[in-house]
Enzyme design. Structure first.
Site, PDB file in Angstrom:
ATOM      1  N   CYS A 176       0.824  -1.220   0.000  1.00  0.00           N
ATOM      2  CA  CYS A 176       0.000   0.000   0.000  1.00  0.00           C
ATOM      3  C   CYS A 176       0.853   1.264   0.000  1.00  0.00           C
ATOM      4  CB  CYS A 176      -0.930   0.009   1.199  1.00  0.00           C
ATOM      5  SG  CYS A 176      -2.093  -1.353   1.208  1.00  0.00           S
ATOM      6  N   HIS A 215      -2.415   7.292   4.184  1.00  0.00           N
ATOM      7  CA  HIS A 215      -2.993   6.093   3.569  1.00  0.00           C
ATOM      8  C   HIS A 215      -4.322   5.799   4.260  1.00  0.00           C
ATOM      9  CE1 HIS A 215      -3.689   2.190   2.044  1.00  0.00           C
ATOM     10  NE2 HIS A 215      -3.219   1.521   3.072  1.00  0.00           N
ATOM     11  N   ASN A 237      -9.926   0.551   1.924  1.00  0.00           N
ATOM     12  CA  ASN A 237      -8.482   0.585   1.643  1.00  0.00           C
ATOM     13  C   ASN A 237      -8.259   0.214   0.171  1.00  0.00           C
ATOM     14  OD1 ASN A 237      -5.749   0.079   1.414  1.00  0.00           O
ATOM     15  ND2 ASN A 237      -5.592  -1.086   3.317  1.00  0.00           N
TER      16      ASN A 237
HETATM   17  N1  COA Z   1     -17.069  -8.748  11.384  1.00  0.00           N
HETATM   18  C1  COA Z   1     -17.265  -9.153  12.621  1.00  0.00           C
HETATM   19  N2  COA Z   1     -16.298  -9.658  13.400  1.00  0.00           N
HETATM   20  C2  COA Z   1     -15.065  -9.734  12.873  1.00  0.00           C
HETATM   21  C3  COA Z   1     -14.786  -9.316  11.560  1.00  0.00           C
HETATM   22  C4  COA Z   1     -15.851  -8.813  10.806  1.00  0.00           C
HETATM   23  N3  COA Z   1     -15.682  -8.376   9.555  1.00  0.00           N
HETATM   24  N4  COA Z   1     -13.482  -9.516  11.310  1.00  0.00           N
HETATM   25  C5  COA Z   1     -12.947 -10.020  12.427  1.00  0.00           C
HETATM   26  N5  COA Z   1     -13.911 -10.152  13.378  1.00  0.00           N
HETATM   27  C6  COA Z   1     -13.774 -10.665  14.726  1.00  0.00           C
HETATM   28  C7  COA Z   1     -12.547 -11.517  14.913  1.00  0.00           C
HETATM   29  O1  COA Z   1     -12.837 -12.841  14.515  1.00  0.00           O
HETATM   30  C8  COA Z   1     -12.312 -11.400  16.389  1.00  0.00           C
HETATM   31  O2  COA Z   1     -13.202 -12.281  17.053  1.00  0.00           O
HETATM   32  P1  COA Z   1     -12.701 -13.123  18.317  1.00  0.00           P
HETATM   33  O3  COA Z   1     -12.280 -12.094  19.340  1.00  0.00           O
HETATM   34  O4  COA Z   1     -13.910 -13.895  18.672  1.00  0.00           O
HETATM   35  O5  COA Z   1     -11.545 -13.924  17.806  1.00  0.00           O
HETATM   36  C9  COA Z   1     -12.790  -9.998  16.722  1.00  0.00           C
HETATM   37  O6  COA Z   1     -13.580  -9.576  15.611  1.00  0.00           O
HETATM   38  C10 COA Z   1     -11.662  -8.983  16.942  1.00  0.00           C
HETATM   39  O7  COA Z   1     -10.708  -9.163  15.932  1.00  0.00           O
HETATM   40  P2  COA Z   1      -9.416  -8.304  15.897  1.00  0.00           P
HETATM   41  O8  COA Z   1      -8.614  -8.729  14.720  1.00  0.00           O
HETATM   42  O9  COA Z   1      -8.756  -8.283  17.240  1.00  0.00           O
HETATM   43  O10 COA Z   1     -10.025  -6.851  15.672  1.00  0.00           O
HETATM   44  P3  COA Z   1      -9.269  -5.499  15.562  1.00  0.00           P
HETATM   45  O11 COA Z   1      -9.804  -4.547  16.562  1.00  0.00           O
HETATM   46  O12 COA Z   1      -7.786  -5.682  15.494  1.00  0.00           O
HETATM   47  O13 COA Z   1      -9.754  -4.987  14.139  1.00  0.00           O
HETATM   48  C11 COA Z   1      -8.912  -4.856  11.921  1.00  0.00           C
HETATM   49  C12 COA Z   1      -9.476  -5.758  13.014  1.00  0.00           C
HETATM   50  C13 COA Z   1      -8.556  -5.731  10.731  1.00  0.00           C
HETATM   51  C14 COA Z   1      -9.994  -3.871  11.539  1.00  0.00           C
HETATM   52  C15 COA Z   1      -7.669  -4.111  12.440  1.00  0.00           C
HETATM   53  O14 COA Z   1      -6.789  -5.009  13.045  1.00  0.00           O
HETATM   54  C16 COA Z   1      -6.942  -3.380  11.366  1.00  0.00           C
HETATM   55  O15 COA Z   1      -7.453  -2.441  10.771  1.00  0.00           O
HETATM   56  N6  COA Z   1      -5.680  -3.754  11.099  1.00  0.00           N
HETATM   57  C17 COA Z   1      -4.878  -3.115  10.105  1.00  0.00           C
HETATM   58  C18 COA Z   1      -5.262  -3.665   8.777  1.00  0.00           C
HETATM   59  C19 COA Z   1      -4.718  -2.866   7.647  1.00  0.00           C
HETATM   60  O16 COA Z   1      -4.701  -1.663   7.672  1.00  0.00           O
HETATM   61  N7  COA Z   1      -4.266  -3.570   6.617  1.00  0.00           N
HETATM   62  C20 COA Z   1      -3.825  -3.000   5.430  1.00  0.00           C
HETATM   63  C21 COA Z   1      -2.433  -2.536   5.560  1.00  0.00           C
HETATM   64  S1  COA Z   1      -1.989  -1.603   4.177  1.00  0.00           S
END
Ligand code: COA
Length: 327
Positions: A115, A254, A284
């Protein structure tokens, strides 16, 4: 005192017409509008039609940027397309764009830096022109991430979207791009990857059955990396430009997650009214995210002549990059 600078002469962008809302995703995977909105700030994203490719949007964004700049395609010396979703591994998407534009004297190549691709491409094109490689460059960030997203994986499919943004760069005798800063750390490579389809795991029935042609991500780890590196990369490029981040008129980060953007802005002491956000509309879009935001900000009148812009990105690699531009 320098007398050769590289300026942005015009911007353009293009997104697919089709909108996919959080409500639509609720009907596809086990998720909710409330979860997606509170965790990411995303409300909807654009999705390409089957016949639309990365080059489709790259070309439209490029044509708009050239028009805005008042530059003919024949005047381009260089075309760089930053993308993780090229139309094919080869020929480069830059060559497809070059052909459609009729940019007869330009050389062209694709650049892959996750990205951060657009910021990398901007820095490379700036250095190329500064070194005397030519007078005009087209820098594009374009993606059709919908084609590499696993639509059965709720942890990733809610995050990404399609689109493109482009800028035309030209040599000038007054300041434009003041500083750039790029970095990478391959130790974090496995946190965000698309495993199959190349030399490690060539396409096979196994790679298809194991869904290895899709994005795999450790969301939480990437989140922590992103918050840290956005601050570091912003401070380093500000230092190189000889400014403080409080002087920035518009922060164009970003667009991956509103929580990452806000926490970086807070650490950098950039007030809310100086942050450009459109992640709610597009999700994104990887390499397209920053140039798409830049073009929207410009067309909405959020950027005035003389403004200081801070662009900062992070992504797969892991990579990061930043730029300070005097508009
Ligand atoms: N809907 C509902 N629940 C979801 C879900 C969705 N779309 N995706 C994941 N979950 C659940 C997970 O399974 C997890 O459940 P559990 O606790 O029972 O295991 C729970 O939500 C929390 O997951 P977690 O990964 O800890 O959430 P988070 O607060 O870290 O948010 C992201 C997840 C992906 C939004 C966040 O980590 C993020 O934005 N990361 C950066 C990603 C990014 O920018 N990537 C591109 C880089 S260029």
């Amino acid at each position: 005192m320098r007398n050769r600078w590289i300026k942005v002469l015009g911007t353009g962008s293009s997104v697919p017409d089709r909108v996919l809302t959080n409500g639509d995703l609720e009907r596809m995977v086990d998720t909710s509008d409330e979860w997606i909105t509170t965790r990411t700030g995303i409300k909807e994203r654009r999705i390409a039609e089957p016949q639309e490719t990365t080059a489709t949007f790259a070309l439209r964004a490029s044509q708009r940027a050239l028009q805005e700049a008042g530059i003919a395609p024949e005047d381009l010396d260089l075309i760089v397309v930053a993308t993780v979703t090229p139309d094919m591994l080869f020929p480069a998407t830059a060559c497809l764009v070059q052909k459609e534009l009729g940019a007869k004297k330009a050389c062209g190549f694709d650049l892959e830096a996750g990205c951060t691709g657009f910021v990398y491409a901007l820095a490379v094109a700036e250095k190329y022109l500064l070194a005397g490689g030519g007078e005009k460059a087209l820098v594009v960030g374009a993606e059709t991430l919908s084609k590499i997203v696993d639509w059965q994986d709720r942890a990733t499919c809610v995050l990404f979207g399609d689109g493109a943004g482009a800028v035309v760069l030209g040599v000038a005798d007054e300041p434009g791009i003041l500083a750039t800063y790029l970095g990478c750390d391959g130790n974090g490579g496995s946190l965000l990857e698309l495993p199959a389809g190349c030399s490690r795991f060539p396409a096979s029935f196994d790679t298809v059955n194991n869904r290895l042609h899709y994005i795999k991500m450790s969301g939480n780890e990437v989140f922590k990396f992103a918050v840290r590196v956005m601050e570091e990369a912003s401070l380093e490029v500000a230092r190189r430009a000889g400014i403080s981040t409080q002087e920035v008129d518009l922060f164009i980060p970003h667009q991956a997650n509103i929580r990452i953007i806000n926490s970086a802005a807070k650490r950098l002491e950039i007030p809310e009214e100086r942050i450009f956000v459109n992640v709610h509309k597009y999700g994104n879009t990887s390499s397209a995210s920053i140039p798409l935001a830049l073009d929207e900000a410009y067309r909405e009148g959020r950027i005035r002549e003389g403004d200081l812009l801070l662009l900062v990105g992070f992504g797969a690699g892991l990579t990061w990059g930043s730029a300070i531009i005097r508009w």
